[in-house]
Design an enzyme around this catalytic site. Structure first.
Site, short mmCIF file in Angstrom:
data_model
loop_
_atom_site.label_atom_id
_atom_site.label_comp_id
_atom_site.label_asym_id
_atom_site.label_seq_id
_atom_site.Cartn_x
_atom_site.Cartn_y
_atom_site.Cartn_z
N ALA A 106 24.83 91.18 82.58
CA ALA A 106 23.82 90.77 81.61
C ALA A 106 23.77 89.25 81.50
O ALA A 106 22.70 88.64 81.50
CB ALA A 106 24.14 91.39 80.24
N LYS A 135 24.09 98.09 79.01
CA LYS A 135 23.57 99.35 79.55
C LYS A 135 24.62 100.44 79.44
O LYS A 135 25.82 100.17 79.38
CB LYS A 135 23.15 99.19 81.03
N GLY A 173 33.89 96.22 80.14
CA GLY A 173 33.87 97.49 79.42
C GLY A 173 33.05 98.59 80.07
O GLY A 173 32.94 99.68 79.53
N MET A 175 29.79 98.24 80.54
CA MET A 175 28.45 98.14 79.93
C MET A 175 27.65 96.98 80.52
O MET A 175 26.65 96.56 79.95
CB MET A 175 28.55 98.01 78.41
N ASP A 182 24.59 95.58 89.36
CA ASP A 182 23.98 95.94 88.07
C ASP A 182 23.08 94.84 87.52
O ASP A 182 22.42 95.06 86.49
CB ASP A 182 25.07 96.21 87.02
N GLY A 224 29.00 91.26 81.99
CA GLY A 224 28.98 90.11 82.90
C GLY A 224 27.66 90.05 83.65
O GLY A 224 27.09 88.96 83.84
N PRO A 266 30.87 94.44 75.04
CA PRO A 266 32.29 94.50 75.39
C PRO A 266 32.58 93.89 76.77
O PRO A 266 31.81 94.10 77.72
CB PRO A 266 32.60 96.00 75.38
O1 C5P Z 1 28.14 94.65 92.75
P1 C5P Z 1 29.31 94.23 91.95
O2 C5P Z 1 29.83 92.87 92.34
O3 C5P Z 1 29.11 94.33 90.49
O4 C5P Z 1 30.44 95.26 92.30
C1 C5P Z 1 31.78 95.05 91.89
C2 C5P Z 1 32.69 95.96 92.71
O5 C5P Z 1 32.45 97.31 92.34
C3 C5P Z 1 32.45 95.92 94.20
O6 C5P Z 1 33.19 94.90 94.79
C4 C5P Z 1 32.94 97.29 94.63
O7 C5P Z 1 34.35 97.32 94.67
C5 C5P Z 1 32.52 98.16 93.47
N1 C5P Z 1 31.21 98.81 93.70
C6 C5P Z 1 31.11 99.83 94.62
N2 C5P Z 1 29.90 100.42 94.84
C7 C5P Z 1 28.80 100.04 94.15
C8 C5P Z 1 28.88 99.00 93.19
C9 C5P Z 1 30.11 98.40 92.99
O8 C5P Z 1 32.10 100.21 95.25
N3 C5P Z 1 27.65 100.64 94.38
#
Ligand code: C5P
Length: 298
Positions: free
Chosen positions: A105, A10, A98, A100, A137, A103, A95
């Site tokens: 996905a 994405k 990256g 995108m 994501d 992980g 990537p």
């Molecule tokens: O949700 P995910 O595990 O992918 O998020 C990874 C990190 O990105 C979170 O631990 C946080 O530090 C940050 N994040 C955030 N706000 C979001 C999504 C992610 O601060 N809405």
């Protein structure tokens, strides 16, 4: 018997970031567009849960339980009351680290592959719930197309999107998403961060399929933070716009940079110029919207 799922990368055509919430996540208005760079995850019955990976950056993909594909298999098996007795092979093209959602996905793909392999027929809404547990994501990786993500990015509303052509410049190494959000907090400390809102002009441009209109409205609130951590990305952005890209921005939390171009011909030209500029490690040409995670025919 095995099941293979193909899943897209994405790009965020808008990433509006609000203040940090009490749980540490940031409120987002996140307009996702799935693009035609794909990973494939193959699930095969095995004695225990194992993960392997192939592709140019395979050595940077964790093969333990921190891999979202492994966590997806564990969560689904736990919910079904069975053992996650599966081997997951990731053919990696997106990537790594990256910006995108590579992980994410793989997490969505593994979930769908295991659901099919184990014959669970888990309702779509439950699969989306598991995706949201895996990461902000991940639900979008399952759904694909184009969508507005609110909350921490996991609450999706589909949006209309015409076809757009892109070039992506892959940077050396990755950027940690938490580190980029942390830098956003540091850069915005002491300022009033507004509530994140989707831009009506951007949504209209996305629906219209007009690349000039979309170019004028692309926005990523994480870009200053990514550039602060990786100042050299400014050279990559400049190289792409200098070569005729309609607009350039950091993809998500970076360090991949995204270049919106008018057509395939312009994509080839901008990609060649970026490669010649020496400001990136590799380039990839893609278009969007692309479909979400899909089981491939056996
Ligand atoms: O949700 P995910 O595990 O992918 O998020 C990874 C990190 O990105 C979170 O631990 C946080 O530090 C940050 N994040 C955030 N706000 C979001 C999504 C992610 O601060 N809405």
């Amino acid at each position: 018997m095995s099941v293979t799922v193909r899943v897209p990368a994405k790009v965020n055509v808008q990433l509006a970031v609000g203040a940090a919430r009490p749980d540490g996540f940031h409120a987002l208005a996140n307009v996702f567009l799935a693009v035609s760079l794909f990973d494939e995850v193959t699930a095969t019955p095995a004695a225990t849960l194992t993960v392997t990976c192939e592709g140019p950056d395979a050595d940077r993909v964790p093969l333990d339980r921190t891999n979202l594909a492994a966590r997806a298999a564990e969560l689904l098996a736990e919910r079904a009351g069975i053992e996650p007795a599966v081997h997951l092979h990731i053919a990696k093209s997106i990537p790594v680290a990256g910006g995108m959602a590579g992980g994410s996905a793989d997490g969505a793909a593994a979930l769908l592959a295991c659901d099919a392999l184990w014959g669970l027929n888990t309702p779509r809404a439950e699969l989306l719930d598991i995706c949201a547990v895996l990461g902000s994501d991940v639900p979008f990786s399952l759904v694909g197309g184009a969508a507005l993500g609110t909350g921490r990015g996991e609450l999706l509303t589909p949006v209309e999107a015409g076809a757009f052509h892109w070039v992506f410049a892959v940077a050396d190494g990755g950027l940690s998403t938490p580190a980029v959000f942390h830098e956003f907090d540091r850069l915005t400390a002491g300022t009033a961060v507004p509530e994140p809102e989707a831009s009506p002009a951007l949504l209209a441009a996305l629906a219209s399929g007009d690349p000039d209109a979309l170019a004028a409205t692309l926005a990523n609130d994480l870009q200053p933070a990514a550039l602060s951590l990786r100042p050299a990305l400014a050279d990559t952005l400049a190289a792409g716009t200098g070569a005729g890209a309609l607009a350039a921005l950091v993809s998500g939390s970076g360090p991949t940079t995204a270049f919106l171009v008018r057509d395939e011909e312009a994509a080839a030209k901008v990609a060649a110029a970026l490669e010649a500029s020496g400001t990136c490690r590799a380039t990839r040409v893609a278009s969007g919207p692309a479909p979400g995670a899909t089981v491939l025919p056996a």
